[in-house]
Design an enzyme around this catalytic site. Sequence first.
Site, PDB file in Angstrom:
ATOM      1  N   GLY A  93     -10.686   8.274 -43.427  1.00  0.00           N
ATOM      2  CA  GLY A  93     -11.912   8.018 -42.679  1.00  0.00           C
ATOM      3  C   GLY A  93     -12.574   6.716 -43.111  1.00  0.00           C
ATOM      4  N   ASP A  94     -13.823   6.596 -42.784  1.00  0.00           N
ATOM      5  CA  ASP A  94     -14.593   5.402 -43.123  1.00  0.00           C
ATOM      6  C   ASP A  94     -15.025   5.377 -44.589  1.00  0.00           C
ATOM      7  OD1 ASP A  94     -16.248   7.690 -42.290  1.00  0.00           O
ATOM      8  OD2 ASP A  94     -17.862   6.419 -43.038  1.00  0.00           O
ATOM      9  N   ARG A 137      -4.539  10.844 -42.745  1.00  0.00           N
ATOM     10  CA  ARG A 137      -5.733  10.311 -42.060  1.00  0.00           C
ATOM     11  C   ARG A 137      -6.786   9.891 -43.091  1.00  0.00           C
ATOM     12  NH1 ARG A 137     -11.510  11.496 -41.907  1.00  0.00           N
ATOM     13  NH2 ARG A 137     -12.308  10.795 -39.906  1.00  0.00           N
ATOM     14  N   THR A 140     -19.374  14.922 -46.229  1.00  0.00           N
ATOM     15  CA  THR A 140     -19.514  13.666 -46.957  1.00  0.00           C
ATOM     16  C   THR A 140     -20.769  13.692 -47.831  1.00  0.00           C
ATOM     17  OG1 THR A 140     -18.375  12.484 -45.209  1.00  0.00           O
ATOM     18  CG2 THR A 140     -19.689  11.167 -46.715  1.00  0.00           C
ATOM     19  N   THR A 173     -22.410   8.629 -43.321  1.00  0.00           N
ATOM     20  CA  THR A 173     -21.696   9.864 -43.033  1.00  0.00           C
ATOM     21  C   THR A 173     -21.506   9.961 -41.526  1.00  0.00           C
ATOM     22  OG1 THR A 173     -21.735  12.278 -43.302  1.00  0.00           O
ATOM     23  CG2 THR A 173     -23.827  11.215 -42.865  1.00  0.00           C
ATOM     24  N   GLY A 174     -20.579  10.785 -41.100  1.00  0.00           N
ATOM     25  CA  GLY A 174     -20.374  10.961 -39.663  1.00  0.00           C
ATOM     26  C   GLY A 174     -18.943  10.686 -39.249  1.00  0.00           C
ATOM     27  N   GLY A 198     -15.822   9.113 -38.828  1.00  0.00           N
ATOM     28  CA  GLY A 198     -15.227   7.958 -39.487  1.00  0.00           C
ATOM     29  C   GLY A 198     -14.607   6.950 -38.538  1.00  0.00           C
TER      30      GLY A 198
HETATM   31  N1  GLY Z   1     -17.223  10.085 -42.559  1.00  0.00           N
HETATM   32  C1  GLY Z   1     -16.246  10.890 -43.122  1.00  0.00           C
HETATM   33  C2  GLY Z   1     -14.949  10.854 -42.445  1.00  0.00           C
HETATM   34  O1  GLY Z   1     -14.828  10.446 -41.300  1.00  0.00           O
HETATM   35  O2  GLY Z   1     -13.976  11.219 -43.062  1.00  0.00           O
END
Ligand code: GLY
Length: 209
Positions: A131-132, A129, A101, A152-153, A155
């Site tokens: 993410g956040d 899928r 990210t 970041t991290g 999600g």
């Molecule tokens: N933070 C990035 C993801 O989970 O895709």
Amino acid sequence: NAAGRVELDAVIMEGSGLRAGGVAAIGAVANPVSVARLVMERTEHCLLAGEGATEFARANGVAILPDLELVTAAALAEFEEMQRFPTSVKTLFNHGLAHDTVGAVAIDEAGRVAAATSTGGISCKMVGRVGDSPLIGSGCYADDFAGAVSTTGHGESIMRLNIARQISLALEGGAPPDEACAAALANMRRRVGGCGGAICVDRTGRAAA
Ligand code: GLY
Ligand code: GLY
């Protein structure tokens, strides 16, 4: 993703009018934050997903690249490794592996803030899928009364706690940026066990990572 295709998530937000745009599971565009900005500026929506997002990009003059143009040799090796030894997304994120990210936060001399986040998510992720990163309040938030945040991290942890919005609310209340980030991330770790990181700049220009 698990089918060997590129799927990207990105978002952008500005803090004066709380305008925002995002793309989720979009195909192979070179600069997904720029497409997120087009969503913000040229549609009445905040988030476009999948084929709709890819078609919107194409219709607005953005090139859809062959997937392999966005895949490095290292990413391909990682994908093949993940296919051979599948493991949970959370395990990977919590060990700092297999994700990429990118975030940005900014403030101008008038105190206007903005933030953006972009990611390929995670190698070999489930098709579809998301993410956040493209979710306003999770992957990013910007509010001139608070500051700008990009995260970041893991999600699936970040989105359940709306980490960017939590940090933004702490900044609005006057918390120092480093404390605002650390507290939100520690709470996430406690509540759902996910690891993550954040960058932010508050409305006075103080920054933390
Ligand atoms: N933070 C990035 C993801 O989970 O895709
Ligand atoms: N609240 C439903 C929608 O906006 O789609």
